[in-house]
Motif scaffolding. Structure first.
Motif, PDB file in Angstrom:
ATOM      1  N   LEU A   1      -1.955   6.856   6.720  1.00 44.32           N
ATOM      2  CA  LEU A   1      -3.201   7.292   6.102  1.00 44.32           C
ATOM      3  C   LEU A   1      -3.263   6.733   4.682  1.00 44.32           C
ATOM      4  CD1 LEU A   1      -5.030  10.550   6.460  1.00 44.32           C
ATOM      5  CD2 LEU A   1      -4.553   9.786   4.160  1.00 44.32           C
ATOM      6  N   VAL A   2      -4.305   5.965   4.399  1.00 45.47           N
ATOM      7  CA  VAL A   2      -4.465   5.311   3.102  1.00 45.47           C
ATOM      8  C   VAL A   2      -5.739   5.803   2.434  1.00 45.47           C
ATOM      9  CG1 VAL A   2      -4.787   3.096   1.915  1.00 45.47           C
ATOM     10  CG2 VAL A   2      -3.296   3.231   3.915  1.00 45.47           C
ATOM     11  N   ASN A   3      -5.617   6.244   1.177  1.00 42.57           N
ATOM     12  CA  ASN A   3      -6.797   6.587   0.387  1.00 42.57           C
ATOM     13  C   ASN A   3      -7.252   5.304  -0.313  1.00 42.57           C
ATOM     14  OD1 ASN A   3      -8.758   7.509  -1.362  1.00 42.57           O
ATOM     15  ND2 ASN A   3      -7.640   9.357  -1.917  1.00 42.57           N
ATOM     16  N   CYS A   4      -8.356   4.758   0.151  1.00 44.38           N
ATOM     17  CA  CYS A   4      -8.856   3.477  -0.364  1.00 44.38           C
ATOM     18  C   CYS A   4      -9.435   3.564  -1.774  1.00 44.38           C
ATOM     19  CB  CYS A   4      -9.900   2.897   0.585  1.00 44.38           C
ATOM     20  SG  CYS A   4      -9.169   2.308   2.109  1.00 44.38           S
ATOM     21  N   ALA A   5      -9.532   4.766  -2.325  1.00 47.76           N
ATOM     22  CA  ALA A   5     -10.033   4.889  -3.695  1.00 47.76           C
ATOM     23  C   ALA A   5      -9.122   4.129  -4.658  1.00 47.76           C
ATOM     24  CB  ALA A   5     -10.129   6.354  -4.098  1.00 47.76           C
ATOM     25  N   ALA A   6      -7.852   4.038  -4.329  1.00 43.99           N
ATOM     26  CA  ALA A   6      -6.895   3.313  -5.173  1.00 43.99           C
ATOM     27  C   ALA A   6      -6.873   1.821  -4.872  1.00 43.99           C
ATOM     28  CB  ALA A   6      -5.493   3.889  -4.979  1.00 43.99           C
ATOM     29  N   TYR A   7      -7.556   1.392  -3.816  1.00 42.70           N
ATOM     30  CA  TYR A   7      -7.545  -0.015  -3.401  1.00 42.70           C
ATOM     31  C   TYR A   7      -8.976  -0.498  -3.155  1.00 42.70           C
ATOM     32  CZ  TYR A   7      -2.795   1.490  -2.440  1.00 42.70           C
ATOM     33  OH  TYR A   7      -1.544   2.024  -2.560  1.00 42.70           O
ATOM     34  N   ALA A   8      -9.797  -0.407  -4.174  1.00 39.08           N
ATOM     35  CA  ALA A   8     -11.221  -0.717  -4.038  1.00 39.08           C
ATOM     36  C   ALA A   8     -11.479  -2.162  -3.614  1.00 39.08           C
ATOM     37  CB  ALA A   8     -11.943  -0.429  -5.347  1.00 39.08           C
TER      38      ALA A   8
ATOM     39  N   LYS B   1     -11.559   7.785   1.653  1.00 38.77           N
ATOM     40  CA  LYS B   1     -11.887   7.385   0.278  1.00 38.77           C
ATOM     41  C   LYS B   1     -12.316   8.626  -0.478  1.00 38.77           C
ATOM     42  CE  LYS B   1     -14.310   4.070  -2.527  1.00 38.77           C
ATOM     43  NZ  LYS B   1     -15.215   2.925  -2.550  1.00 38.77           N
ATOM     44  N   ASP B   2     -11.415   9.087  -1.348  1.00 35.77           N
ATOM     45  CA  ASP B   2     -11.704  10.269  -2.142  1.00 35.77           C
ATOM     46  C   ASP B   2     -11.120  10.067  -3.534  1.00 35.77           C
ATOM     47  OD1 ASP B   2     -11.657  12.987  -3.286  1.00 35.77           O
ATOM     48  OD2 ASP B   2     -12.193  13.612  -1.249  1.00 35.77           O
ATOM     49  N   GLU B   3     -11.985  10.037  -4.520  1.00 34.45           N
ATOM     50  CA  GLU B   3     -11.570   9.813  -5.904  1.00 34.45           C
ATOM     51  C   GLU B   3     -10.829  11.019  -6.493  1.00 34.45           C
ATOM     52  OE1 GLU B   3     -12.180   6.954  -7.636  1.00 34.45           O
ATOM     53  OE2 GLU B   3     -13.387   6.006  -6.079  1.00 34.45           O
ATOM     54  N   LYS B   4     -11.140  12.213  -5.963  1.00 33.36           N
ATOM     55  CA  LYS B   4     -10.633  13.436  -6.560  1.00 33.36           C
ATOM     56  C   LYS B   4      -9.363  13.970  -5.889  1.00 33.36           C
ATOM     57  CE  LYS B   4     -12.504  17.876  -8.110  1.00 33.36           C
ATOM     58  NZ  LYS B   4     -13.645  18.775  -8.069  1.00 33.36           N
ATOM     59  N   TYR B   5      -9.278  13.841  -4.569  1.00 32.57           N
ATOM     60  CA  TYR B   5      -8.161  14.406  -3.806  1.00 32.57           C
ATOM     61  C   TYR B   5      -7.345  13.289  -3.152  1.00 32.57           C
ATOM     62  CZ  TYR B   5     -10.951  18.663  -4.202  1.00 32.57           C
ATOM     63  OH  TYR B   5     -11.671  19.718  -4.687  1.00 32.57           O
TER      64      TYR B   5
ATOM     65  N   LEU C   1      -9.228   3.933  12.069  1.00 33.54           N
ATOM     66  CA  LEU C   1     -10.221   5.001  11.917  1.00 33.54           C
ATOM     67  C   LEU C   1     -10.554   5.100  10.433  1.00 33.54           C
ATOM     68  CD1 LEU C   1      -8.579   7.798  14.129  1.00 33.54           C
ATOM     69  CD2 LEU C   1     -10.511   6.335  14.750  1.00 33.54           C
ATOM     70  N   SER C   2     -11.820   4.948  10.112  1.00 34.10           N
ATOM     71  CA  SER C   2     -12.201   4.970   8.705  1.00 34.10           C
ATOM     72  C   SER C   2     -13.168   6.111   8.436  1.00 34.10           C
ATOM     73  CB  SER C   2     -12.838   3.639   8.314  1.00 34.10           C
ATOM     74  OG  SER C   2     -13.172   3.651   6.946  1.00 34.10           O
ATOM     75  N   PHE C   3     -12.781   6.994   7.518  1.00 30.54           N
ATOM     76  CA  PHE C   3     -13.611   8.133   7.138  1.00 30.54           C
ATOM     77  C   PHE C   3     -14.040   7.948   5.681  1.00 30.54           C
ATOM     78  CE2 PHE C   3     -10.744   9.649  10.444  1.00 30.54           C
ATOM     79  CZ  PHE C   3     -11.672  10.117  11.368  1.00 30.54           C
ATOM     80  N   GLY C   4     -15.146   7.290   5.511  1.00 33.61           N
ATOM     81  CA  GLY C   4     -15.648   7.029   4.158  1.00 33.61           C
ATOM     82  C   GLY C   4     -15.839   5.543   3.915  1.00 33.61           C
ATOM     83  N   PRO C   5     -14.757   4.764   3.847  1.00 37.90           N
ATOM     84  CA  PRO C   5     -14.944   3.332   3.626  1.00 37.90           C
ATOM     85  C   PRO C   5     -15.685   2.698   4.806  1.00 37.90           C
ATOM     86  CG  PRO C   5     -12.666   3.958   3.230  1.00 37.90           C
ATOM     87  CD  PRO C   5     -13.338   5.135   3.862  1.00 37.90           C
ATOM     88  N   GLY C   6     -16.800   2.051   4.501  1.00 36.25           N
ATOM     89  CA  GLY C   6     -17.567   1.398   5.550  1.00 36.25           C
ATOM     90  C   GLY C   6     -17.025   0.015   5.853  1.00 36.25           C
ATOM     91  N   PRO C   7     -17.488  -0.586   6.933  1.00 35.52           N
ATOM     92  CA  PRO C   7     -16.987  -1.904   7.313  1.00 35.52           C
ATOM     93  C   PRO C   7     -17.257  -2.966   6.247  1.00 35.52           C
ATOM     94  CG  PRO C   7     -18.833  -1.238   8.719  1.00 35.52           C
ATOM     95  CD  PRO C   7     -18.480  -0.070   7.872  1.00 35.52           C
TER      96      PRO C   7
ATOM     97  N   PHE D   1       0.830  -1.196   0.000  1.00 33.76           N
ATOM     98  CA  PHE D   1       0.000   0.000   0.000  1.00 33.76           C
ATOM     99  C   PHE D   1       0.872   1.255   0.000  1.00 33.76           C
ATOM    100  CE2 PHE D   1      -2.594  -3.248   1.956  1.00 33.76           C
ATOM    101  CZ  PHE D   1      -3.854  -3.036   1.415  1.00 33.76           C
ATOM    102  N   SER D   2       0.372   2.288  -0.668  1.00 35.04           N
ATOM    103  CA  SER D   2       0.993   3.601  -0.620  1.00 35.04           C
ATOM    104  C   SER D   2       0.240   4.387   0.453  1.00 35.04           C
ATOM    105  CB  SER D   2       0.859   4.270  -1.986  1.00 35.04           C
ATOM    106  OG  SER D   2       1.383   5.556  -1.946  1.00 35.04           O
ATOM    107  N   TYR D   3       0.979   5.048   1.339  1.00 40.90           N
ATOM    108  CA  TYR D   3       0.317   5.741   2.430  1.00 40.90           C
ATOM    109  C   TYR D   3       1.128   6.949   2.889  1.00 40.90           C
ATOM    110  CZ  TYR D   3       3.601   3.030   5.305  1.00 40.90           C
ATOM    111  OH  TYR D   3       4.728   2.468   5.836  1.00 40.90           O
TER     112      TYR D   3
END
Length: 193
Positions: A114-121, A83-87, A138-144, A68-70
């Motif tokens: 901190l991992v943006n899960c948009a790249a790891y769907a 999870k943010d597709e744009k930022y 802590l997850s802000f966006g990706p649900g369980p 993972f990139s973080y």
């Protein structure tokens, strides 16, 4: 009439195309050159090893550990998912809220990953756990459910395999949700770090 007997190794290869196996311990009276010994050794090294056991055990293909990139250094094994597709992280409002949350629970960028899960769907909890070894997620966006866990209430604390989990809404949306921020803050006060 010419003699039909040859010991030329290259010429014999044209006529004898089947594999020949020598049985260890039996005498062979064939002259073997140093070059032929080297070829035999190379072939033995490349040959597959056959099991002498009557049962053939089939190995399951091993799943390669995902990388993972973080952001951050993850020195305290705290994983933050967004999870943010744009930022890369979130909008300016979302990033500001994250800075406040991190500061409120006494963390620095060295403490978490901190991992943006948009790249790891297609990632799941086990892959995240294997790579980051988190004590807190802590997850802000990706649900369980998106990481292969059962559904849970937002902004509440739960445990999974010894890991504290808190799922909340997207940082940008949360930045303007007073009730969500209040519920999240009450949960963050219960964390044991």
């Amino acid at each position: 009439m010419t003699e039909q007997h040859t010991t030329n190794h290259q010429a014999l290869k044209l006529f004898f195309t089947d594999d020949i196996y020598l049985i260890p311990g039996e005498e062979n009276n064939f002259p073997v050159t140093a070059q032929q010994k080297a070829v035999d050794i190379q072939q033995q090294a490349a040959a597959p090893v056959l099991s002498s056991s009557p049962e053939v055990q089939q190995e399951a293909p091993q799943k390669k550990e995902r990388s993972f990139s973080y952001l951050g250094k993850n020195s305290r094994n705290i994983l933050i998912l967004v999870k943010d597709e744009k930022y890369p992280v979130s909008t300016e409002e979302g990033r500001e809220l994250l800075r406040k949350i991190v500061k409120a629970i006494d963390l620095s960028a060295n403490d978490f990953a901190l991992v943006n899960c948009a790249a790891y769907a297609d990632t799941d909890f086990n892959e995240l756990k294997a790579f980051f070894a988190p004590v807190l997620l802590l997850s802000f966006g990706p649900g369980p459910v998106s990481i292969g866990l059962k559904e849970q209430e937002q902004n509440s604390l739960c445990m999974q395999e010894g890991i504290q989990l808190v799922f909340s809404s997207d940082l940008h949306d949360l930045s303007s949700d007073m009730n969500g921020k209040k519920a999240l803050w009450n949960t963050l006060k219960k964390l044991s770090l």
